[in-house]
Scaffold this active site. Structure first.
Site, PDB file in Angstrom:
ATOM      1  N   CYS A 180       0.819  -1.214   0.000  1.00  0.00           N
ATOM      2  CA  CYS A 180       0.000   0.000   0.000  1.00  0.00           C
ATOM      3  C   CYS A 180       0.860   1.274   0.000  1.00  0.00           C
ATOM      4  O   CYS A 180       1.695   1.469   0.879  1.00  0.00           O
ATOM      5  CB  CYS A 180      -0.890  -0.029   1.242  1.00  0.00           C
ATOM      6  N   TYR A 183      -5.337   5.983  -8.812  1.00  0.00           N
ATOM      7  CA  TYR A 183      -6.536   5.244  -8.399  1.00  0.00           C
ATOM      8  C   TYR A 183      -7.754   5.717  -9.178  1.00  0.00           C
ATOM      9  O   TYR A 183      -8.628   4.931  -9.539  1.00  0.00           O
ATOM     10  CB  TYR A 183      -6.776   5.398  -6.884  1.00  0.00           C
TER      11      TYR A 183
HETATM   12  N1  LIG Z   1      -7.416   5.159   4.655  1.00  0.00           N
HETATM   13  C1  LIG Z   1      -7.211   5.854   3.441  1.00  0.00           C
HETATM   14  C2  LIG Z   1      -6.194   5.264   2.494  1.00  0.00           C
HETATM   15  C3  LIG Z   1      -5.600   3.990   2.873  1.00  0.00           C
HETATM   16  C4  LIG Z   1      -6.036   2.956   1.905  1.00  0.00           C
HETATM   17  O1  LIG Z   1      -6.819   3.194   0.955  1.00  0.00           O
HETATM   18  N2  LIG Z   1      -5.509   1.783   2.141  1.00  0.00           N
HETATM   19  C5  LIG Z   1      -5.920   0.670   1.313  1.00  0.00           C
HETATM   20  C6  LIG Z   1      -4.707  -0.094   0.843  1.00  0.00           C
HETATM   21  S1  LIG Z   1      -3.744   0.822  -0.343  1.00  0.00           S
HETATM   22  C7  LIG Z   1      -6.733  -0.262   2.172  1.00  0.00           C
HETATM   23  O2  LIG Z   1      -6.355  -0.586   3.278  1.00  0.00           O
HETATM   24  N3  LIG Z   1      -7.859  -0.707   1.643  1.00  0.00           N
HETATM   25  C8  LIG Z   1      -8.683  -1.655   2.329  1.00  0.00           C
HETATM   26  C9  LIG Z   1     -10.095  -1.573   1.883  1.00  0.00           C
HETATM   27  O3  LIG Z   1     -10.444  -0.619   1.184  1.00  0.00           O
HETATM   28  O4  LIG Z   1     -10.856  -2.478   2.242  1.00  0.00           O
HETATM   29  C10 LIG Z   1      -8.485   6.155   2.735  1.00  0.00           C
HETATM   30  O5  LIG Z   1      -9.492   5.895   3.329  1.00  0.00           O
HETATM   31  O6  LIG Z   1      -8.468   6.669   1.631  1.00  0.00           O
END
Ligand SMILES: N[C@@H](CCC(=O)N[C@@H](CS)C(=O)NCC(=O)O)C(=O)O
Length: 318
Positions: free
Chosen positions: A53, A185
């Site tokens: 990540c 993204y």
């Molecule tokens: N917490 C942040 C970014 C962190 C994030 O997106 N982490 C991803 C991995 S790159 C994650 O843990 N995703 C798990 C999910 O969406 O279930 C957000 O909400 O945008």
């Protein structure tokens, strides 16, 4: 453990198929003076990350550069995420959760708040004293390590968020976040052609802007390594390996931009950067987790990229 099913496509989309990132949900702060209720203390906090990540990767690099490895412990989730969310793989060669013996990261979220309905994301910080998560807000995590843990930094630690550069760093970060960090993204998770093209156009326009900026200066802001460089690096290092193919960001590769490619190698070859990059986790996570984008889950063998080619950064004006 939660049996709440998570969508495989970790994105919400607007009417025209544009990716909309979720709001953060656990936002307490760790403070040097403890005024927030979470004082910066050695041995108290545990950082949960995925090596795949980019948002978590920032905190890994900062923790290493500041010499906080013995102050803040770290746990790494398995790169393959299924509908139960991030998991701690068990058995040989895997990292079990050494703090609460969780099997799924969801357990940390639900122990913090049994009614939690957000996504179980990395990075997040667990507090051993209150037995709950303090934050999963990645922009705060690195800033707090840099500014609130200073008494616990190693003696020669760099100042990654110096007061006199903060305004300039924040400005660059906002552009890089919108068009590059989150831009890849927005391209990859778009479900409409126009939304995808808009994201790609903005991304590559910003890469040209960065390429020009880095022609005359070694770092993004000022004449020293800062938080801004770390934020850009974690996207650049994934670019050719996953964003170019998997997220269809394929107008050009990173290696086609001489300044950006030299800049990325300059960082990669320093302590704290290359050693924290795990291309195996990165490639397996992206290609095997987003079934809507890559239903076969086949992980490409390439690209072959030599990150250790010498760079000429620091030898000319820049
Ligand atoms: N917490 C942040 C970014 C962190 C994030 O997106 N982490 C991803 C991995 S790159 C994650 O843990 N995703 C798990 C999910 O969406 O279930 C957000 O909400 O945008």
């Amino acid at each position: 453990m939660s049996d709440k099913a998570l969508p495989q496509f970790p994105a919400e989309t607007s009417a025209d198929g544009a990716f909309v990132r979720q709001e953060y949900s656990i936002r307490d702060r760790i403070t040097a003076d403890g005024s927030s209720g979470f004082p910066a203390e050695a041995g108290r906090y545990h950082l949960y990350v995925s090596l795949a990540c980019p948002w978590a990767h920032r905190s890994i690099i900062v923790r290493t550069l500041l010499g906080l490895e013995d102050t803040i412990s770290m746990g790494v989730v398995d790169p393959i995420r299924d509908d139960r969310g991030w998991r701690f793989a068990r058995g040989e060669g895997h990292d079990a959760d050494g703090v609460c013996n969780f099997e799924f990261l969801s357990e940390a979220y639900l122990r913090t708040d049994p009614s939690f309905t957000g996504r179980y994301t990395v990075p997040c910080i667990w507090d051993r004293v209150t037995q709950r998560l303090v934050t999963n807000n990645y922009p705060d995590i690195t800033i707090d390590l840099e500014t609130q843990f200073t008494a616990l930094h190693k003696p020669d630690a760099p100042d990654l968020y110096p007061a006199h550069l903060r305004e300039a760093i924040d400005e660059v970060n906002a552009l890089v976040y919108r068009d590059v960090n989150n831009g890849v993204y927005r391209a990859g998770f778009a479900t409409g052609q126009a939304a995808y093209e808009r994201a790609v156009d903005r991304l590559f326009a910003r890469l040209v802007w960065l390429e020009d900026r880095l022609a005359n200066q070694r770092y993004l802001v000022g004449d020293q390594l800062t938080e801004a460089d770390i934020r850009l690096f974690t996207t650049l290092v994934r670019f050719d390996a996953v964003y170019y193919g998997h997220f269809k960001c394929n107008l050009r590769r990173l290696v086609d931009y001489p300044n950006l490619w030299g800049y990325a190698r300059d960082l990669f070859q320093r302590p704290g950067f290359g050693e924290t990059v795990n291309f195996d986790h990165i490639k397996r996570h992206y290609y095997m987790t987003h079934d809507a984008i890559n239903p076969t889950r086949i992980v490409p063998k390439g690209p072959i990229v030599d990150w250790n080619i010498p760079h000429d950064r620091g030898t000319h004006a820049r």
